[in-house]
Write a protein that holds these residues in place. Structure first.
Motif, PDB file in Angstrom:
ATOM      1  N   PHE A 175       0.934  -1.324  -0.107  1.00 19.94           N
ATOM      2  CA  PHE A 175       0.021   0.073   0.048  1.00 19.94           C
ATOM      3  C   PHE A 175       1.053   1.123   0.004  1.00 19.94           C
ATOM      4  CE2 PHE A 175       0.303  -1.891   4.163  1.00 19.94           C
ATOM      5  CZ  PHE A 175       0.905  -0.830   4.993  1.00 19.94           C
ATOM      6  N   GLY A 176       0.412   2.341  -0.307  1.00 20.57           N
ATOM      7  CA  GLY A 176       1.053   3.475  -0.439  1.00 20.57           C
ATOM      8  C   GLY A 176       1.262   4.351   0.676  1.00 20.57           C
ATOM      9  N   ALA A 177       0.450   4.539   1.421  1.00 16.46           N
ATOM     10  CA  ALA A 177       0.337   5.199   2.589  1.00 16.46           C
ATOM     11  C   ALA A 177       1.564   4.540   3.728  1.00 16.46           C
ATOM     12  CB  ALA A 177      -0.911   5.577   3.686  1.00 16.46           C
ATOM     13  N   PRO A 178       1.866   5.674   4.773  1.00 17.64           N
ATOM     14  CA  PRO A 178       2.921   4.712   5.850  1.00 17.64           C
ATOM     15  C   PRO A 178       2.138   3.893   6.660  1.00 17.64           C
ATOM     16  CG  PRO A 178       3.100   7.229   5.831  1.00 17.64           C
ATOM     17  CD  PRO A 178       1.946   6.742   4.983  1.00 17.64           C
ATOM     18  N   LEU A 179       0.696   3.820   6.571  1.00 19.18           N
ATOM     19  CA  LEU A 179       0.044   2.943   7.404  1.00 19.18           C
ATOM     20  C   LEU A 179      -1.113   2.576   6.874  1.00 19.18           C
ATOM     21  CD1 LEU A 179      -2.217   4.107   9.712  1.00 19.18           C
ATOM     22  CD2 LEU A 179      -0.214   4.729  10.691  1.00 19.18           C
ATOM     23  N   ILE A 211       2.266   4.303  17.079  1.00 20.62           N
ATOM     24  CA  ILE A 211       0.990   4.376  16.601  1.00 20.62           C
ATOM     25  C   ILE A 211       0.032   4.756  17.541  1.00 20.62           C
ATOM     26  CG2 ILE A 211      -0.889   3.366  15.422  1.00 20.62           C
ATOM     27  CD1 ILE A 211       0.996   2.010  13.624  1.00 20.62           C
ATOM     28  N   SER A 212      -0.735   5.972  17.392  1.00 20.82           N
ATOM     29  CA  SER A 212      -1.742   6.250  18.580  1.00 20.82           C
ATOM     30  C   SER A 212      -3.132   6.138  17.988  1.00 20.82           C
ATOM     31  CB  SER A 212      -1.419   7.482  19.236  1.00 20.82           C
ATOM     32  OG  SER A 212      -1.516   8.481  18.314  1.00 20.82           O
ATOM     33  N   VAL A 213      -4.084   5.614  18.764  1.00 20.82           N
ATOM     34  CA  VAL A 213      -5.705   5.565  18.368  1.00 20.82           C
ATOM     35  C   VAL A 213      -6.436   6.748  19.164  1.00 20.82           C
ATOM     36  CG1 VAL A 213      -7.539   4.019  17.930  1.00 20.82           C
ATOM     37  CG2 VAL A 213      -5.150   3.310  17.511  1.00 20.82           C
ATOM     38  N   ALA A 214      -7.040   7.136  18.722  1.00 22.66           N
ATOM     39  CA  ALA A 214      -8.003   8.420  19.525  1.00 22.66           C
ATOM     40  C   ALA A 214      -9.609   7.453  19.128  1.00 22.66           C
ATOM     41  CB  ALA A 214      -7.883   9.581  19.104  1.00 22.66           C
ATOM     42  N   TRP A 215     -10.247   7.587  20.123  1.00 24.93           N
ATOM     43  CA  TRP A 215     -11.786   7.286  20.105  1.00 24.93           C
ATOM     44  C   TRP A 215     -12.602   8.364  20.652  1.00 24.93           C
ATOM     45  CZ3 TRP A 215      -8.351   3.222  21.571  1.00 24.93           C
ATOM     46  CH2 TRP A 215      -8.282   2.085  20.832  1.00 24.93           C
ATOM     47  N   ALA A 216     -13.777   8.258  20.004  1.00 25.20           N
ATOM     48  CA  ALA A 216     -14.662   9.369  20.702  1.00 25.20           C
ATOM     49  C   ALA A 216     -14.811   9.240  22.287  1.00 25.20           C
ATOM     50  CB  ALA A 216     -16.056   9.270  20.120  1.00 25.20           C
ATOM     51  N   GLY A 217     -15.206  10.350  22.838  1.00 28.08           N
ATOM     52  CA  GLY A 217     -15.210  10.470  24.295  1.00 28.08           C
ATOM     53  C   GLY A 217     -13.742  10.574  24.992  1.00 28.08           C
ATOM     54  N   GLY A 218     -12.749  10.977  24.221  1.00 28.42           N
ATOM     55  CA  GLY A 218     -11.412  11.361  24.688  1.00 28.42           C
ATOM     56  C   GLY A 218     -10.624  10.153  25.088  1.00 28.42           C
ATOM     57  N   ARG A 259     -16.869   5.013  18.801  1.00 24.91           N
ATOM     58  CA  ARG A 259     -16.246   5.310  17.523  1.00 24.91           C
ATOM     59  C   ARG A 259     -14.561   5.540  17.453  1.00 24.91           C
ATOM     60  NH1 ARG A 259     -20.480   5.534  14.163  1.00 24.91           N
ATOM     61  NH2 ARG A 259     -22.540   5.689  15.043  1.00 24.91           N
ATOM     62  N   VAL A 260     -14.257   5.391  16.286  1.00 25.06           N
ATOM     63  CA  VAL A 260     -12.808   5.653  16.211  1.00 25.06           C
ATOM     64  C   VAL A 260     -12.697   7.038  15.529  1.00 25.06           C
ATOM     65  CG1 VAL A 260     -10.506   4.957  15.008  1.00 25.06           C
ATOM     66  CG2 VAL A 260     -12.028   3.433  16.071  1.00 25.06           C
ATOM     67  N   LEU A 261     -11.922   7.793  15.959  1.00 23.85           N
ATOM     68  CA  LEU A 261     -11.765   9.288  15.549  1.00 23.85           C
ATOM     69  C   LEU A 261     -10.545   9.305  14.445  1.00 23.85           C
ATOM     70  CD1 LEU A 261     -12.279  11.349  18.496  1.00 23.85           C
ATOM     71  CD2 LEU A 261     -13.966  10.588  16.712  1.00 23.85           C
ATOM     72  N   SER A 262      -9.488   8.652  15.055  1.00 21.56           N
ATOM     73  CA  SER A 262      -8.213   8.930  14.072  1.00 21.56           C
ATOM     74  C   SER A 262      -7.352   7.439  14.543  1.00 21.56           C
ATOM     75  CB  SER A 262      -7.573  10.398  14.218  1.00 21.56           C
ATOM     76  OG  SER A 262      -7.007  10.237  15.536  1.00 21.56           O
ATOM     77  N   VAL A 263      -6.259   7.327  13.609  1.00 18.25           N
ATOM     78  CA  VAL A 263      -5.221   6.364  13.769  1.00 18.25           C
ATOM     79  C   VAL A 263      -3.719   7.200  13.105  1.00 18.25           C
ATOM     80  CG1 VAL A 263      -4.050   4.268  13.506  1.00 18.25           C
ATOM     81  CG2 VAL A 263      -6.642   4.386  13.657  1.00 18.25           C
ATOM     82  N   THR A 264      -3.034   7.506  14.137  1.00 21.05           N
ATOM     83  CA  THR A 264      -2.031   8.257  13.600  1.00 21.05           C
ATOM     84  C   THR A 264      -0.514   7.710  13.892  1.00 21.05           C
ATOM     85  OG1 THR A 264      -2.856  10.448  14.339  1.00 21.05           O
ATOM     86  CG2 THR A 264      -0.670  10.514  14.155  1.00 21.05           C
ATOM     87  N   HIS A 274       1.501   9.797   9.104  1.00 24.48           N
ATOM     88  CA  HIS A 274       0.549   9.804   8.587  1.00 24.48           C
ATOM     89  C   HIS A 274      -0.791   9.741   9.609  1.00 24.48           C
ATOM     90  CE1 HIS A 274      -2.573   8.822   5.291  1.00 24.48           C
ATOM     91  NE2 HIS A 274      -2.804   7.458   6.167  1.00 24.48           N
ATOM     92  N   THR A 275      -1.858  10.224   9.311  1.00 21.49           N
ATOM     93  CA  THR A 275      -3.161  10.201  10.203  1.00 21.49           C
ATOM     94  C   THR A 275      -4.418   9.611   9.295  1.00 21.49           C
ATOM     95  OG1 THR A 275      -2.660  11.987  11.801  1.00 21.49           O
ATOM     96  CG2 THR A 275      -4.921  11.460  11.900  1.00 21.49           C
ATOM     97  N   TRP A 276      -4.962   8.461   9.619  1.00 23.24           N
ATOM     98  CA  TRP A 276      -5.937   8.092   9.124  1.00 23.24           C
ATOM     99  C   TRP A 276      -7.233   8.475   9.952  1.00 23.24           C
ATOM    100  CZ3 TRP A 276      -9.921   4.902  10.826  1.00 23.24           C
ATOM    101  CH2 TRP A 276     -10.807   4.490   9.895  1.00 23.24           C
ATOM    102  N   ARG A 277      -8.293   8.952   9.252  1.00 20.21           N
ATOM    103  CA  ARG A 277      -9.544   9.322   9.747  1.00 20.21           C
ATOM    104  C   ARG A 277     -10.744   8.566   8.856  1.00 20.21           C
ATOM    105  NH1 ARG A 277      -6.615  14.275  10.497  1.00 20.21           N
ATOM    106  NH2 ARG A 277      -6.553  14.716  12.677  1.00 20.21           N
ATOM    107  N   PRO A 278     -11.524   8.117   9.703  1.00 18.78           N
ATOM    108  CA  PRO A 278     -12.751   7.499   9.034  1.00 18.78           C
ATOM    109  C   PRO A 278     -13.636   8.403   8.084  1.00 18.78           C
ATOM    110  CG  PRO A 278     -13.418   7.749  11.011  1.00 18.78           C
ATOM    111  CD  PRO A 278     -11.780   8.053  11.102  1.00 18.78           C
ATOM    112  N   LYS A 279     -13.930   8.081   6.899  1.00 17.29           N
ATOM    113  CA  LYS A 279     -14.630   8.838   6.023  1.00 17.29           C
ATOM    114  C   LYS A 279     -16.131   8.476   6.103  1.00 17.29           C
ATOM    115  CE  LYS A 279     -10.824  10.331   3.358  1.00 17.29           C
ATOM    116  NZ  LYS A 279      -9.772  10.075   4.335  1.00 17.29           N
ATOM    117  N   VAL A 280     -16.535   7.104   6.283  1.00 17.47           N
ATOM    118  CA  VAL A 280     -17.663   6.565   6.178  1.00 17.47           C
ATOM    119  C   VAL A 280     -18.043   6.309   7.484  1.00 17.47           C
ATOM    120  CG1 VAL A 280     -18.789   4.811   5.173  1.00 17.47           C
ATOM    121  CG2 VAL A 280     -17.186   5.824   3.960  1.00 17.47           C
ATOM    122  N   ARG A 281     -19.400   6.292   8.228  1.00 17.62           N
ATOM    123  CA  ARG A 281     -19.736   5.998   9.267  1.00 17.62           C
ATOM    124  C   ARG A 281     -19.720   4.693   9.874  1.00 17.62           C
ATOM    125  NH1 ARG A 281     -22.036   9.694  12.272  1.00 17.62           N
ATOM    126  NH2 ARG A 281     -23.004   8.336  13.829  1.00 17.62           N
TER     127      ARG A 281
END
Length: 305
Positions: A175-179, A211-218, A259-264, A274-281
């Motif tokens: 794949f092209g992105a770092p993650l 890699i850090s993952v952020a979920w909704a609610g802090g 819900r997942v907010l981001s994976v960095t 690189h930061t991945w963020r969901p684009k579809v619910r």
């Protein structure tokens, strides 16, 4: 506990490992993509009665102690001696991988055996982290991966097969992105019938060391990055569902959506690569490769590409 003692313990565990009935999986269907799961209290009690006994190999008596050594958070990147992109495993790691597979082939979406997708010996331990009562792990083959929560003797759920999402050109790390994120779902915990883990798994290039993952609610968590694969988790819990009416209302349970907010991903110097963020619910609350082929998701999930 010394390394030889650990090896002996894991060998003994592997020798006596047996498949575990899938009653827990049938009684507890966790929320993953587009709906809340409900179970009846009687089924939950049955699941508790047949749950795998907890036997954890731990150092110093702490169930969260690293039992596989410091390699749990070793540098990422596919190993040079494995052209398929899969890591070489130690005897202890192979024992855990077999336990996660329940010593058999993976199963399909309906619980059917999938020997066409390989046997237990084809699956390697990709990455793992300690959780209460055991270990959370990802095991995989060249065809796909299986998520696992294990006390060392089995998997809390049947070893459900997930094909590697995305285009296969270039191998596992083409794949092209770092993650890239491969899956977002909830899995049954070892520590209790009503406890779950909300999990994110994926693959990372060698330059990604954190890699850090952020979920909704802090909620945030640092992923275990190992062999070019990563996973992160945050606790979830089954709760009474007061929205259920009718005969199923008494004792109905559901899992709250996390819900997942981001994976960095970061390099060794702490720079964001690189930061991945969901684009579809459906990606926010849960994703498995079946989302790419079910024909129901619009627009097409970005994780499919």
């Amino acid at each position: 506990m010394t390394d030889p003692m650990l090896r002996e313990a894991f060998t003994a565990i592997a020798d006596r490992a047996e498949p575990v009935d899938d009653l827990t999986d049938r009684a507890l269907r966790t929320a993953t993509r587009r709906h809340k799961t409900r179970v009846v209290a009687g089924a939950a009690a049955l699941a508790l009665a047949v749950a795998v006994p907890v036997t954890v190999v731990a150092v110093g008596g702490d169930s969260n102690t690293e039992v596989l050594g410091p390699s749990d958070r070793s540098p990422s990147g596919p190993p040079q001696n494995a052209p398929s992109g899969l890591p070489e495993n130690t005897p202890e790691e192979r024992a855990l991988a077999r336990a996660c597979m329940r010593n058999g082939p993976p199963v399909g979406s309906m619980g059917e055996n999938r020997p066409d997708m390989g046997s237990a010996s084809d699956f390697r331990l990709l990455t793992t982290m300690p959780v209460r009562g055991g270990r959370l792990a990802e095991v995989g083959s060249r065809h796909g991966y299986v998520l696992c929560v294990s006390d060392g003797r089995g998997n809390t759920e049947p070893p459900k097969f997930n094909a590697w999402p995305g285009k296969p050109h270039g191998g596992l790390f083409g794949f092209g992105a770092p993650l890239r994120v491969d899956g977002i779902r909830q899995v049954q915990a070892v520590s209790g019938w009503d406890e779950l883990h909300a999990v994110v798994v994926g693959r990372a290039k060698p330059e990604v060391v954190k890699i850090s993952v952020a979920w909704a609610g802090g909620r945030t968590d640092e992923a275990a990055v190992r062999n070019g694969f990563f996973l992160a988790q945050t606790p979830a819990k089954m709760m009474p569902d007061h929205g259920v009416t009718g005969p199923m209302a008494n004792g109905a349970m559901s899992s709250p959506t996390i819900r997942v907010l981001s994976v960095t991903g970061y390099d060794a110097g702490g720079r964001v690569l690189h930061t991945w963020r969901p684009k579809v619910r459906t990606e926010e609350a849960g994703f498995t490769p079946e989302d790419c082929t079910d024909g129901l998701t619009r627009p097409r999930p970005t994780l499919c590409d």
